[in-house]
Design an enzyme around this catalytic site. Structure first.
Site, PDB file in Angstrom:
ATOM      1  N   GLU A  35      69.842 121.215  85.257  1.00 17.03           N
ATOM      2  CA  GLU A  35      69.111 121.986  83.870  1.00 17.03           C
ATOM      3  C   GLU A  35      68.058 122.411  84.382  1.00 17.03           C
ATOM      4  OE1 GLU A  35      69.353 119.477  80.214  1.00 17.03           O
ATOM      5  OE2 GLU A  35      68.821 120.892  79.107  1.00 17.03           O
ATOM      6  N   ARG A 262      71.299 106.056  89.966  1.00 15.29           N
ATOM      7  CA  ARG A 262      70.459 107.363  90.077  1.00 15.29           C
ATOM      8  C   ARG A 262      68.697 106.155  90.451  1.00 15.29           C
ATOM      9  NH1 ARG A 262      68.789 110.051  85.688  1.00 15.29           N
ATOM     10  NH2 ARG A 262      66.715 109.460  86.130  1.00 15.29           N
ATOM     11  N   LYS A 272      62.749 114.101  83.589  1.00 12.26           N
ATOM     12  CA  LYS A 272      61.907 115.489  83.054  1.00 12.26           C
ATOM     13  C   LYS A 272      61.105 115.488  82.108  1.00 12.26           C
ATOM     14  CE  LYS A 272      65.187 117.767  85.276  1.00 12.26           C
ATOM     15  NZ  LYS A 272      66.244 119.129  84.964  1.00 12.26           N
TER      16      LYS A 272
HETATM   17  P1  ATP Z   1      66.005 114.366  83.526  1.00  7.70           P
HETATM   18  O1  ATP Z   1      66.378 113.238  82.893  1.00  7.70           O
HETATM   19  O2  ATP Z   1      65.046 113.979  84.687  1.00  7.70           O
HETATM   20  O3  ATP Z   1      66.094 116.146  83.402  1.00  7.70           O
HETATM   21  P2  ATP Z   1      68.811 114.611  84.457  1.00  7.70           P
HETATM   22  O4  ATP Z   1      69.999 113.809  85.047  1.00  7.70           O
HETATM   23  O5  ATP Z   1      68.422 115.187  82.964  1.00  7.70           O
HETATM   24  O6  ATP Z   1      67.316 114.059  84.815  1.00  7.70           O
HETATM   25  P3  ATP Z   1      69.351 117.059  85.724  1.00  7.70           P
HETATM   26  O7  ATP Z   1      68.775 118.448  85.752  1.00  7.70           O
HETATM   27  O8  ATP Z   1      70.376 117.401  84.172  1.00  7.70           O
HETATM   28  O9  ATP Z   1      68.247 116.222  85.215  1.00  7.70           O
HETATM   29  O10 ATP Z   1      69.977 116.906  87.103  1.00  7.70           O
HETATM   30  C1  ATP Z   1      70.552 117.501  88.158  1.00  7.70           C
HETATM   31  C2  ATP Z   1      71.218 116.121  88.341  1.00  7.70           C
HETATM   32  O11 ATP Z   1      69.838 115.280  89.112  1.00  7.70           O
HETATM   33  C3  ATP Z   1      71.998 115.815  88.140  1.00  7.70           C
HETATM   34  O12 ATP Z   1      74.012 115.569  89.163  1.00  7.70           O
HETATM   35  C4  ATP Z   1      71.820 114.371  87.671  1.00  7.70           C
HETATM   36  O13 ATP Z   1      72.947 113.427  87.653  1.00  7.70           O
HETATM   37  C5  ATP Z   1      70.639 113.534  88.905  1.00  7.70           C
HETATM   38  N1  ATP Z   1      69.739 113.124  89.541  1.00  7.70           N
HETATM   39  C6  ATP Z   1      68.735 113.151  88.270  1.00  7.70           C
HETATM   40  N2  ATP Z   1      67.893 112.504  88.047  1.00  7.70           N
HETATM   41  C7  ATP Z   1      68.472 112.203  89.526  1.00  7.70           C
HETATM   42  C8  ATP Z   1      67.611 110.377  89.516  1.00  7.70           C
HETATM   43  N3  ATP Z   1      66.418 109.257  88.942  1.00  7.70           N
HETATM   44  N4  ATP Z   1      68.837 109.741  90.626  1.00  7.70           N
HETATM   45  C9  ATP Z   1      69.598 110.631  91.706  1.00  7.70           C
HETATM   46  N5  ATP Z   1      69.724 111.723  90.925  1.00  7.70           N
HETATM   47  C10 ATP Z   1      69.254 111.754  89.843  1.00  7.70           C
HETATM   48 MG    MG Z   2      69.925 116.660  81.649  1.00  9.26          MG
END
Ligand code: ATP
Ligand code: MG
Length: 553
Positions: A35, A262, A272
């Site tokens: 995202e 994760r 983020k």
């Molecule tokens: P954040 O909470 O940092 O915004 P998010 O999962 O909402 O993380 P996205 O941009 O939606 O962020 O994630 C893109 C991809 O990265 C998704 O498939 C997510 O599952 C993966 N991802 C995000 N954080 C992790 C993590 N700590 N370990 C492994 N994969 C991750």
């Molecule tokens: Mg997200």
């Protein structure tokens, strides 16, 4: 695409191997779906290495980069560009064009209409509070919305008018008609479209209704022909909804969602939203502050991309929640740099040394290897003259035998140069040492410590005039506690010494240091020129990592 090390086997590879063996798929197709609401961090690096790594390792396999951009309010085109750069820097290339969930808004709308036509979705007019109330709890089932059984035609009409902008935000939404009594809260008639009068970075003002993540993600995967949709464990209870949507629309492709744990890393925030808060509160200078666990921050700090890939490989892919030691990431960085970083000398807290028996106007050009174990890296030239600089901590007037540096009346070897002996010190009125007067032995050049002279200590130095002034940004971990995410007040757990700035000198030639490419400053640590602030007139070096893991030990 950079050829990246083949990953070790894991449960996802086992599933894929099986799908290929049974002929369920001829080849696989994954995607990485960030995202664009911030910069990617080390957790995303794990997901990138997994998804793109699979595409590299299996024949004819592909991995898409898809921006999951259904929330116009928090997203930004600048983040899109930063994410593309981060993925490429990590050594990966996506298949074909970049995709955006927003590319599919028209198709998503059509599938929503299809659901309504099949009595699988309806326009609901409950407000937010009522919706919450009707949803029930984990222990009690929900209540059906009074709008649930409105005529199909009425929902179709209202949905079209939602799109046309006739209704205000929050007044109506489209919900899937599933099961208000489901033990899985996600299945209790989830919202699939809501009204948002917001400008979108890709679609501008074309839309005022936006599809929700759970509706969008599975359909986007199916449209792109994704075979294995890998996501983190918190999406486990979204999976029935993922499957439900695809089962109830006329789309042939049925990707399989697979969840893995994760990455959680000690002393590090991997969200983020929380990283953004550090920026907003001026705790760090931006997304690429070298203390940030973002890909851009790690790059600026001098972490090699290969060391992050190696780290991802070592942590593996499982369904177990755990927290990885920060030391293991730093070990990957150190191992890489030990082998690959050229050596140089820097004096971070300088004090002057005068070699009394060295000719006044003479300068020698000493030759030193760029790397002690890798001749292919060539040599460098070190000017040497009567006046030198050494680190203040490398001299004592008196010391016991454990102190293997320069002591008054004793000898020490200058790295890549001569053995010197401290004869005298000059102090200012406050008692601070301003000069150390030494003698040198011209017979000792280039000989190693086993040349028969009992000189154990070796210290680093730079010439006092033929050098480059430099600023050193000595970074330490940003947080004092292992789990900063659990801190009540983040300010209380910030390491006040996460950045210490010092002024010193580096050897000549480092004015040309390439940003982000680390050197080993002998005995000091790994440092790289800062990509934003370093100029030939004002050199700035970031400490990438210390030579050893000395935290708390
Ligand atoms: P954040 O909470 O940092 O915004 P998010 O999962 O909402 O993380 P996205 O941009 O939606 O962020 O994630 C893109 C991809 O990265 C998704 O498939 C997510 O599952 C993966 N991802 C995000 N954080 C992790 C993590 N700590 N370990 C492994 N994969 C991750
Ligand atoms: Mg997200």
């Amino acid at each position: 695409m950079t050829q990246v090390e083949t990953g070790p086997s894991n449960f996802i590879r086992n599933i894929i191997d099986n799908d290929l063996e049974t002929g369920k798929h001829q080849s696989i197709h994954t995607r990485f779906p960030p995202e664009p609401n911030g910069h990617l961090h080390i957790g995303h690096a794990k997901s990138i290495c997994l998804n793109f790594g699979l595409a590299q390792d299996y024949s004819n396999a592909l991995c898409n980069l898809r921006f999951d951009d259904t929330n116009p309010v928090k997203e930004d085109a600048d983040y899109v560009a930063a994410i593309e750069e981060d993925v490429r820097w990590l050594g990966f290339e996506w298949a074909g064009d970049i995709h955006y969930s927003s590319d599919y808004f028209e198709q998503l709308y059509a599938y929503a209409v299809e659901l309504i036509e099949n009595d699988k979705a309806y326009v609901c007019e409950l407000n937010a509070e009522q919706t919450r109330e009707y949803r029930g709890t984990l222990t009690s089932s929900g209540k059906e919305s009074p709008f649930r059984n409105r005529p199909i035609q009425e929902s179709l009409d209202l949905f079209a008018r939602m799109r046309a902008g006739e209704f205000s935000e929050g007044s109506m939404m489209l919900r899937a008609k599933i099961d208000m009594a489901s033990p899985n809260m996600k299945m209790r008639d989830p919202v699939i479209y809501r009204i948002r009068f917001a400008h979108h970075h890709q679609t501008g003002d074309k839309w005022c209704i936006y599809p929700m993540y759970d509706f969008t993600h599975c359909i986007s995967d199916a449209i792109e022909g994704i075979t294995h949709s890998l996501c983190t464990l918190e999406f486990e209870d979204h999976r029935p909804l993922y499957d439900w949507v695809l089962a109830n629309i006329s789309i042939a492709c049925k990707p399989r969602q697979i969840e893995f744990s994760r990455l959680n890393l000690q002393y590090t925030l991997t969200s983020k939203r929380k990283l953004n808060a550090l920026i907003e509160e001026n705790i760090v200078a931006g997304w690429d502050d070298p203390r940030m666990p973002t890909i851009s921050g790690m790059r600026r700090r001098g972490y090699p991309a290969a060391s992050i890939r190696e780290f991802s490989k070592r942590i593996g892919v499982t369904k177990q929640e755990n927290t990885v030691e920060l030391a293991s990431l730093e070990a990957c960085v150190r191992e890489n740099l030990e082998a690959n970083a050229p050596r140089a000398m820097a004096v971070i807290d300088p004090v002057k040394v005068i070699i009394s028996n060295y000719e006044n106007d003479k300068t020698e050009q000493l030759i030193a290897p760029a790397h002690p174990k890798d001749e292919s890296m060539g040599t460098r030239t070190l000017p040497f003259s009567r006046e030198l600089l050494i680190d203040r901590a490398d001299f004592r007037e008196e010391a016991n035998k454990k102190y293997k540096r320069l002591v008054l009346g004793k000898e020490v070897r200058l790295r890549n140069a001569y053995v010197i002996k401290a004869e005298d010190v000059i102090k200012d009125e406050a008692g601070n040492i301003t000069e150390i007067h030494c003698s040198y032995d011209p017979e000792t050049l280039g000989k190693n410590p086993s040349d028969g002279r009992k000189v154990k200590g070796v210290i680093h130095w730079v010439d006092a005039t033929s050098n480059e002034a430099a600023e050193f940004r000595v970074y330490e971990r940003l947080f004092l506690v292992e789990n900063p995410a659990a801190a009540e007040d983040i300010h209380q757990v910030i390491n006040p010494e996460s950045l210490v700035v010092k002024q010193g000198f580096v050897e000549l030639g480092l004015a040309e240091a390439v940003a982000e490419k680390a050197y080993q400053f002998e005995r000091e640590g790994y440092f790289c020129a800062d990509s934003k602030d370093s100029t030939p007139q004002h050199l700035v070096f970031n400490r990438t990592v210390a030579l050893r893991d000395s935290w708390g030990g």
